[in-house]
Design a protein around this motif. Sequence first.
Motif, PDB file in Angstrom:
ATOM      1  N   GLN A 143      57.395   1.174  22.244  1.00  0.00           N
ATOM      2  CA  GLN A 143      56.875   0.215  21.264  1.00  0.00           C
ATOM      3  C   GLN A 143      55.353   0.258  21.200  1.00  0.00           C
ATOM      4  N   LEU A 144      54.706   0.370  22.365  1.00  0.00           N
ATOM      5  CA  LEU A 144      53.247   0.434  22.399  1.00  0.00           C
ATOM      6  C   LEU A 144      52.728   1.702  21.726  1.00  0.00           C
ATOM      7  N   GLU A 184      53.057   1.395  17.976  1.00  0.00           N
ATOM      8  CA  GLU A 184      51.998   0.540  17.445  1.00  0.00           C
ATOM      9  C   GLU A 184      50.669   1.294  17.391  1.00  0.00           C
ATOM     10  N   TYR A 189      46.116  -0.973  23.137  1.00  0.00           N
ATOM     11  CA  TYR A 189      47.422  -1.463  22.719  1.00  0.00           C
ATOM     12  C   TYR A 189      48.155  -1.889  23.989  1.00  0.00           C
ATOM     13  N   ALA A 240      50.707  -4.762  26.169  1.00  0.00           N
ATOM     14  CA  ALA A 240      51.784  -5.751  26.089  1.00  0.00           C
ATOM     15  C   ALA A 240      51.317  -7.052  26.730  1.00  0.00           C
ATOM     16  N   ILE A 298      50.926  -7.109  22.417  1.00  0.00           N
ATOM     17  CA  ILE A 298      52.224  -6.904  21.774  1.00  0.00           C
ATOM     18  C   ILE A 298      53.294  -7.604  22.608  1.00  0.00           C
ATOM     19  N   ASP A 299      54.109  -8.418  21.941  1.00  0.00           N
ATOM     20  CA  ASP A 299      55.026  -9.325  22.625  1.00  0.00           C
ATOM     21  C   ASP A 299      56.183  -8.578  23.294  1.00  0.00           C
TER      22      ASP A 299
END
Length: 318
Positions: A182-183, A186, A292, A294, A307-308
């Motif tokens: 996910q990171l 992004e 980036y 979390a 980032i959630d």
Amino acid sequence: MKKVVLCSGAAHLSGSFANAGCEVFSSMENYDGKRFFMNSDVYSRLPVESLSGEDVVVVQSATLSQSNGEWYTTQDRIYELLEFLSILHEPYIVTPAGHKRYDYTGLDPVSSVEVVYTCMPCAKQDHACLTGEVNSAKLAIDLTLSRSERVHIIDPHPPTSLQWFGDLVEQGKASVLSMTEQLITEALTDLPDAVILGPDEGAAERLGIQSFSKSRISSVQSTISGSFDVKGDDVLIVDDMVLSGGTLRRTREKLKELGARRIGAAITHTMPVWGGEENLQKIASAFEGHVYAANTVYTETFKDTAIDCTETIVSSVL
């Protein structure tokens, strides 16, 4: 859906869990409106009547950070989690019965309890490097599993090739969750053609990517060696955690020497150090907005841009 109990390290995720439809609980405060006694003992108290007989997931970030203006150490976080698990396994109603006298009526314990570590405890001590050293990470996980059925960890520092951790995963007692993909996704929206590299051999083993080589001088100093053809390219450095930030900044300097253009960093765990967040502020400044991270660990530095991780936990555990 399982009920969610948030320890202090995960308090910043309360709104996200609620928005995901979870019923969320946390510790109440003591008479002084705090979560510590004056001698630094952690205070824990849960609404056991609402949790009795339920399936519960307890979430904790087990590293140094702030919560509601109070600093918690890693050891505070481990012990707080153990207190929560003890309360859930042996709940009771307390009724005053006179001066300093109380009656206790037992409640049904939780039906099941699992633990999510958004950041693994003692991740820098997941094996012994010298004779006589303790494997602190294994000790923390063993204690956790003594009072829970299973532990889930977001991007743990030890790879599953490390025998003690790999055995737990194979036995179904531990599972690995990850924010890395996910990171990276992004980051690639900003740096779409970036070359993806790791800062050291550990990142290469965990993530299966090319990396530089690191030689450690001390716990906060290291040298970076290696070379890649990145002249004129954007580069994304990917790692699971940053502590002092020295390795990450030196890797950036090395890439600049090699002619890289824009350089970003995708990091699961951005961890404060004793004294505050100067280490994280230096990273934010050095990478000029291309960090980036979390929100597995609460930080003032990245609280508005992180980032959630909640969706990862809800989809995998709840």
